[in-house]
Every structure is written in C-alpha cells, then in structure tokens.
Design a protein around this motif. Structure first.
Motif: not given
Length: 366
Positions: A5-7, A11, A66, A68-69, A72, A288-289, A292
């Motif tokens: 992901l972007s981070n 997840p 959620d 995001i998960e 992904y 994803f940003e 999030q």
C-alpha cells in the motif's frame, strides 16, 4: 509487481498464508481448460484460507474486512485469477445483502453455512438496478402470499447459478415497489439455465435463472417492499465501490508484470513498460490514499473506474504487441489478458465511464 500500500505495507491481516494462496490460484488459473471449468479447486483454496468470511460480520463467524482490506485483497486475487475473483465478488455481494436483514436467527444460520463453505450463494440483482429497466413489464414480478412472497420471471445474469445453494434476488410488485430475498435453489420452480459461453471467464458459469412461481418464506425476505430496494438509506450498495476498479487493476498489474519480463530480454521495451507501470502505481496509491482518508465518493469511484478500464485495455494490448505472434495463440497470457480486459467495458460499467472509454477509442480529446 509490488503489492504494498501507499504506506509501504499490506494490511496487517494479509500474511504469508495469503501469498501462498495467490501462488496456488495463479497455478490453477494457468491449467489447461481453466477458463472453461468452474473453479472448484480455487474455491476450496479460498475456503481453506478463510477468504469466504471476508464480507461477513465477526458476530456471525466472519472476518468483517474493511474497504481497504477488501480492495487490497481483490487486486491481488484478480492478478492471480480473474474468474475466481469475480465469483468471489458475487458471493460477497450476496453476503452484503443478507446482512441487510434484521433477522438475527436467519443471518446466523445462513452465514454459518456460507463461511464454512458448506453452501454457496450468489446474486441476481441486475434487473433491479440497470439491466432491462427499460421494459414495461418487470423481468421478475413479486406478490405477497400467506407466509411469504412469490417470485415469477426471469433473472438474466447469475454467476455460478448452476452451483448455487442460494440466490439473492428480488422482484417488482404491482405498485412498482421492489423486494429482495434469499431464494433456496432447491425450492420448487427454480430453474437455472445452461451457462453462457462468454468472451472470457466462461468458467464463472454465469447464466439466467427462471423463477416459476417460486415462494420465498417471510423469514427469507431481506428488504422491501420499497421503491428501489437496492438503494439503502445507510449508503450500503450505492455509488462509491472500488470493487470493479480493483479487479481491473489486478488484471492490468498481471499484464504489466508480464511486460516487465519481456523487457529483460528486450531493453527497448522499457519505454513502454515504465509509463504503464508508473500509471498503474499511481492509480493504486490514489485508491488507497482515498480509502485511508475516508473521502471515497461516487465521483472519485467513477473517475478511478475510467482510468482503470483505460489502463487494463492498453496494458493488455501492449503485452500482445510485445510478444507478437506467440501472444495471438489461444491460452497465451497476452491473449487471456486482452479478453479479460474487455469484461470491464460491460460489467457494472456506468454510462459516463463507457462514454469516456469510447471517446478515448475515437481519440476525442477534451
């Protein structure tokens, strides 16, 4: 391709076991005849990995992923096998609608069957949203009877219909309101038709289902009768989903990864690979940003869908051009990717997205 992901991290609930699942699905998808056959082995692998609980609340035995998960997971799974992932989206769509029910006992029983893999559920809801809405006579009629409801008509698009134990579907009442319910396929009058042979993913065994005076008991009524039963006041089921874009991005990532392999043999292809890879990474990070930040909305979803559609179409064709004649042979990854890319022009594709893609085809610039 990188799956972060972007981070920089996936997840937390996606472990090494999920990576092993992706390897298994990739291998199964490359077997001879995989596109034509129902993905039974792949579905078993999803069950063993706990994927069938992704869209089921924790209190009913699920994992309650959620957005995001879920996004992904869909990207990674589609990169491995689009057919299996598409079937999963329809299963998850059924789970989402079942959860709309206010009947806890009903949900406890059904979700236990679905999460365990003992039973398979799918949806047949396009006639309640977009497909065939122009017809004067409803595709499926609904009328209330003692102890439940009766559905009669023709449900046009049902993935895995011939394998389903349950179908979440509905009909239109005489006053124009709609109901949504859970149809047990063992009930009298449920008649799944032969699956359609499609341009790609024929193995999803998508086909029509005839409902001949099929009774739904009151306990299996999920929602309604109300106007536009698929539009929920709590926002569920409305605009803003990234599911289709996630699957398109997964197929694009697979094509771009194959193109990267070609660059190792032909460095001149770098000037083709690099911008496609950068564009794919940009869409991925922006998705994803936004998730999030909690700023996802229908307008953003539509723009991302437009860009994901464009990318998967161009990336798959670039791969074919790069591998030349070998990619024109049935079963080659480039041939498969091109046919799968076409799916995103017709699956749950809003008219503005279709129009934007066609403008691109015609080189109509703003």
């Amino acid at each position: 391709m990188s799956a972060e992901l972007s981070n920089g991290n996936p997840p937390s609930r996606f472990t090494e076991e999920f990576d092993q699942l992706i390897t298994v699905l990739t291998r199964l998808a490359e077997r001879e005849g995989a596109e034509l056959n129902w993905p039974a082995d792949a579905w078993e692998a999803l069950k063993e990995a706990g994927v069938l609980g992704w869209n089921v609340p924790v209190e009913f035995g699920g994992a309650d992923f959620d957005s995001i998960e879920m996004t992904y997971g869909y990207i990674r799974l589609a990169e491995a096998c689009l057919t299996t992932t598409f079937v999963l989206t329809q299963f998850n769509a059924a789970c989402q609608r079942i959860n709309w029910s206010a009947d806890t006992d009903f949900k406890t029983t059904v979700f236990q069957e679905l999460v365990s893999g003992a039973k398979f559920a799918t949806v047949g809801i396009s006639h309640l949203t977009t497909s065939r809405q122009h017809l004067k006579k409803p595709t499926v009629g609904a009328r209330q009877v003692k102890g439940g409801w009766v559905l009669d008509g023709f449900v046009p698009w049902v993935t895995g219909a011939v394998h389903a134990d349950y179908i979440v579907t509905g009909g239109v009442c005489d006053d124009g309101t709609q109901i949504l319910g859970l149809v047990d396929t063992s009930a009298d009058g449920v008649d799944p038709q032969s699956p359609i042979e499609m341009l790609s993913m024929t193995g999803s065994h998508t086909g029509a289902v005839k409902l001949n005076q099929v009774k739904i008991p009151d306990a299996h009524l999920i929602a309604g009768p109300v106007e536009q039963v698929m539009k929920r006041p709590d926002g569920q089921g409305g605009a803003g989903s990234l599911t289709t874009s996630a699957l398109a991005l997964g197929v694009a990532r697979r094509a771009i990864a194959r193109l990267q392999e070609e660059t190792e043999k032909r460095p001149e292809l770098l000037e083709i690979f690099q911008p496609l890879h950068a564009e794919c990474t940009g869409i991925y990070q922006e998705m994803f940003e936004t998730l999030q930040a909690g700023t996802l909305n229908g307008t953003f979803s539509e723009k991302i869908r437009e860009r994901s559609n464009s990318l998967v179409l161009r990336a798959s064709q670039a791969l074919l051009a790069a591998v030349k004649g070998a990619g024109f042979v049935k079963g080659h990854p480039a041939e498969r990717a091109i046919r799968e890319a076409m799916f995103f022009l017709v699956w749950s594709c809003p008219q503005p997205v279709v129009h934007a893609n066609m403008r691109e085809f015609a080189c109509v610039l703003d």
